[in-house]
Design an enzyme around this catalytic site. Structure first.
Site, PDB file in Angstrom:
ATOM      1  N   HIS A 132      36.260  34.676  48.751  1.00  0.00           N
ATOM      2  CA  HIS A 132      35.322  35.784  48.508  1.00  0.00           C
ATOM      3  C   HIS A 132      34.310  35.311  47.465  1.00  0.00           C
ATOM      4  O   HIS A 132      34.650  34.500  46.595  1.00  0.00           O
ATOM      5  CB  HIS A 132      36.149  36.960  47.974  1.00  0.00           C
ATOM      6  N   ASP A 209      43.737  34.703  43.713  1.00  0.00           N
ATOM      7  CA  ASP A 209      42.983  35.942  43.894  1.00  0.00           C
ATOM      8  C   ASP A 209      43.847  36.816  44.808  1.00  0.00           C
ATOM      9  O   ASP A 209      43.893  36.609  46.021  1.00  0.00           O
ATOM     10  CB  ASP A 209      41.631  35.604  44.519  1.00  0.00           C
ATOM     11  N   GLN A 212      43.908  40.986  48.258  1.00  0.00           N
ATOM     12  CA  GLN A 212      44.539  41.408  49.518  1.00  0.00           C
ATOM     13  C   GLN A 212      46.041  41.114  49.495  1.00  0.00           C
ATOM     14  O   GLN A 212      46.831  41.857  50.079  1.00  0.00           O
ATOM     15  CB  GLN A 212      43.888  40.684  50.710  1.00  0.00           C
ATOM     16  N   LYS A 235      42.236  48.684  45.916  1.00  0.00           N
ATOM     17  CA  LYS A 235      42.734  48.268  47.240  1.00  0.00           C
ATOM     18  C   LYS A 235      44.221  48.563  47.375  1.00  0.00           C
ATOM     19  O   LYS A 235      44.792  48.503  48.453  1.00  0.00           O
ATOM     20  CB  LYS A 235      42.467  46.780  47.460  1.00  0.00           C
ATOM     21  N   CYS A 373      31.256  39.326  52.004  1.00  0.00           N
ATOM     22  CA  CYS A 373      31.196  38.581  50.725  1.00  0.00           C
ATOM     23  C   CYS A 373      31.854  37.216  50.862  1.00  0.00           C
ATOM     24  O   CYS A 373      32.561  36.758  49.950  1.00  0.00           O
ATOM     25  CB  CYS A 373      31.836  39.359  49.581  1.00  0.00           C
TER      26      CYS A 373
HETATM   27  N1  PMP Z   1      38.659  38.796  46.339  1.00  0.00           N
HETATM   28  C1  PMP Z   1      39.004  39.290  47.521  1.00  0.00           C
HETATM   29  C2  PMP Z   1      39.875  38.470  48.439  1.00  0.00           C
HETATM   30  C3  PMP Z   1      38.579  40.557  47.906  1.00  0.00           C
HETATM   31  O1  PMP Z   1      38.927  41.051  49.095  1.00  0.00           O
HETATM   32  C4  PMP Z   1      37.761  41.302  47.005  1.00  0.00           C
HETATM   33  C5  PMP Z   1      37.239  42.657  47.392  1.00  0.00           C
HETATM   34  N2  PMP Z   1      36.667  42.701  48.670  1.00  0.00           N
HETATM   35  C6  PMP Z   1      37.455  40.744  45.772  1.00  0.00           C
HETATM   36  C7  PMP Z   1      37.916  39.496  45.461  1.00  0.00           C
HETATM   37  C8  PMP Z   1      36.633  41.494  44.755  1.00  0.00           C
HETATM   38  O2  PMP Z   1      37.307  42.639  44.339  1.00  0.00           O
HETATM   39  P1  PMP Z   1      36.575  43.749  43.458  1.00  0.00           P
HETATM   40  O3  PMP Z   1      35.266  44.009  44.106  1.00  0.00           O
HETATM   41  O4  PMP Z   1      37.505  44.911  43.516  1.00  0.00           O
HETATM   42  O5  PMP Z   1      36.438  43.197  42.075  1.00  0.00           O
END
Ligand code: PMP
Length: 415
Positions: A132, A209, A212, A235, A373
Site C-alpha cells: 500500500h 503492515d 488487513q 478496519k 493505493c
Molecule cells: N496498509 C494497508 C495494507 C491498507 O489496507 C491500508 C488501508 N487501506 C493502509 C495501510 C492504510 O491504513 P490507514 O489509511 O487506516 O492509515
C-alpha cells in the site's frame, strides 16, 4: 443465467452477527445494502457505537491529567483499551502498545524515528511489490533524507510472494524489511514468518503492515517473529482515528520521540527536556481517547465470537466469490494465490472498474474500484485499476450472489 451454484452452507450464525450492525439494515438506491468494501473500512457493531456514546455522554474527560473522578475514569478506560490491544496481539507488555491515529501514522512514526536514528546512506530497506502507498511513501521520504536504498521483492503473476525471489533481494546491507501481512488488493497472505527469519538471519528488523492481517488472521506478534506490527482500528470494526504501533520494548526504548508536546515528557526546562517512558514518549498531546476506547470495545466484540468460525466463514465467502466471479464470461480474477484472506480483485473485459463500481452501486452493491493505493502493484500486474470486493464477518453467501448477479446486469449495460 440459469446455472445452479452449489452455495456453501455456513454454520456460522451470520444473521445474529448482522443484527449487531445497524447500518446493514438500511437500503441504498432503494436496494438492500450489500457492503463489500470492508477492506477500505469496516462497519461498526452496536457494541462499539454504544461504547463511544457512553464515553461522550457519561465518562468523558481528558486523560492522564485530572485528579478528579471523570478524568480518572477516562484514563482507566483508555489504559484498559491498551491492555485489550496487548492481549489481542499477545504483546509482552502494555508499554509496547503505542496508540496512533492510524496505521499510516504508525508507519510514518517508525520511518521518522527508528529510520532516521538507525539507517544511513547505503543501508537497504526491503519492501514487496504489493505494498500500500502507506508502506512505500514513508520509506521514500526516509530514503530522500538519509540516502538509504529501497529494494523491492517481486510479486508472482498469481499474487504470491515467492520466498526464493524474496531471498534474492535481502542481503547483508538490509537493515529493515517492511511488508504487508495481507495484501489489501489481492488478499494474499504473505509468508511473514519465513520472511521474518530471512530478515533476522541478516540482522535486519521486520515491520509488518497488519491493516488487513489483523482482521482476517489470528495475530500473535511473538509467534510472527516481527519487530514492529501496525494496524488501524477502523478496519477492525472500531472507530476511525485510532491505530496501533506495536514494537519490541528495546526498540521503543532506543527510538527517539516522534512528536513533541504534552504527555511525552518527563521534565521540561528551556535548556533541556527529558522523555517519558514508552508508550507515553510516542503519544504527544491529547490522544484519541474515545477512539481507543471504541477500539477496545471492537476487540471485546471480536473476543465474544468464535474467531475460528469467523475465519472459516470469511474463507468460505472468498472461495464462493472466486468460483462465482470466475464463471462470469469476461471476468478475470486478479489475485489467486494459494494463501488468501477475504479480498478479491477482478477486471471485466471492456468495462472500466470505475464504471463497473458505479453500476454496481445502483444495485446497492458497494465495491471499491481503482488502484487501491497500490499503483506499483497495478504496474507489476499490468493493469491500471481493478474492482475489489472485500468481505467482513457480516457478509453472506447471498451477498456474493447479489454481486455476481449485479455484475451480469452491469455487463448488459456497459458492453
Ligand atoms: N496498509 C494497508 C495494507 C491498507 O489496507 C491500508 C488501508 N487501506 C493502509 C495501510 C492504510 O491504513 P490507514 O489509511 O487506516 O492509515
Amino acid at each position: 443465467m440459469n446455472k445452479s451454484f452449489a452455495k456453501p452452507v455456513s454454520t456460522f450464525d451470520v444473521a445474529n452477527i448482522r443484527a449487531d450492525f445497524p447500518i446493514l439494515a438500511r437500503t441504498v438506491h432503494g436496494k438492500p445494502l450489500v457492503f463489500l468494501d470492508s477492506a477500505a473500512s469496516a462497519q461498526k457493531p452496536r457494541q462499539v457505537i454504544d461504547a463511544v456514546t457512553k464515553v461522550y455522554s457519561q465518562e468523558y474527560a481528558n486523560v492522564h491529567r485530572g485528579a478528579y473522578y471523570l478524568s480518572e475514569t477516562a484514563t482507566a478506560n483508555y489504559e484498559a483499551a491498551r491492555e485489550k490491544v496487548r492481549a489481542f496481539i499477545n504483546a509482552r507488555s502494555v508499554s509496547e502498545i503505542v496508540f496512533t491515529k492510524g496505521a499510516t501514522e504508525a508507519i510514518n512514526l517508525v520511518a521518522a524515528t527508528y529510520g532516521r536514528a538507525f539507517l544511513k546512506a547505503g543501508d537497504e530497506i526491503v519492501l514487496t511489490a504489493v505494498e500500500h502507498h502507506s508502506n512505500i511513501v514513508p520509506w521514500q521520504l526516509l530514503r530522500d533524507a538519509t540516502g538509504c536504498v529501497l529494494r523491492i521483492a517481486p510479486v508472482s503473476p498469481d499474487g504470491s510472494i515467492d520466498i526464493a525471489e524474496f531471498a534474492k533481494v535481502i542481503g547483508p546491507k538490509t537493515k529493515l524489511v517492511a511488508i504487508a501481512h495481507v495484501s489489501n488488493v489481492l488478499g494474499t497472505v504473505l509468508p511473514v514468518r519465513e520472511i521474518a527469519d530471512l530478515a533476522h538471519a541478516v540482522g535486519a528488523k521486520i515491520m509488518l503492515d497488519g491493516c488487513q492481517g489483523i482482521v482476517h488472521r489470528h495475530v500473535d506478534v511473538q509467534d510472527l517473529g516481527c519487530d514492529f506490527y501496525v494496524f488501524s482500528g477502523h478496519k477492525l470494526y472500531g472507530p476511525t482515528g485510532i491505530g496501533v504501533l506495536w514494537a519490541r520494548a528495546a526498540l521503543l526504548d532506543a527510538m527517539p520521540p516522534y512528536q513533541g508536546g504534552g504527555d511525552m515528557i518527563d521534565t521540561v526546562t528551556f535548556a533541556k527536556t527529558t522523555w517519558a517512558q514508552p508508550p507515553a514518549k510516542f503519544e504527544a498531546g491529547t490522544p484519541p481517547i474515545v477512539q481507543a476506547i471504541g477500539l477496545g470495545a471492537a476487540i471485546d466484540y471480536l473476543n465474544s465470537l468464535d474467531r475460528i468460525a469467523v475465519a472459516e466463514h470469511e474463507d468460505a465467502l472468498l472461495r464462493y466469490a472466486m468460483t462465482r466471479l470466475a464463471q462470469i464470461p469476461g471476468v478475470r480474477l486478479i489475485g489467486t494465490a494459494p494463501h488468501k484472506a477475504a479480498v478479491q480483485s477482478f477486471v471485466m473485459e471492456g468495462a472500466h472498474p470505475h464504471d463497473l463500481a458505479t453500476v454496481l452501486d445502483r444495485h446497492g452493491v458497494c465495491v471499491r474500484a481503482g488502484h487501491h493505493c497500490a499503483q506499483p502493484l497495478m504496474e507489476a500486474l499490468g493493469v491500471t485499476a481493478t474492482t475489489r470486493a472485500s468481505f467482513g464477518l457480516y457478509n453472506t453467501m447471498e451477498e456474493v450472489d447479489a454481486l455476481a448477479n449485479a455484475l451480469v446486469r452491469a455487463q448488459e449495460v456497459l458492453l
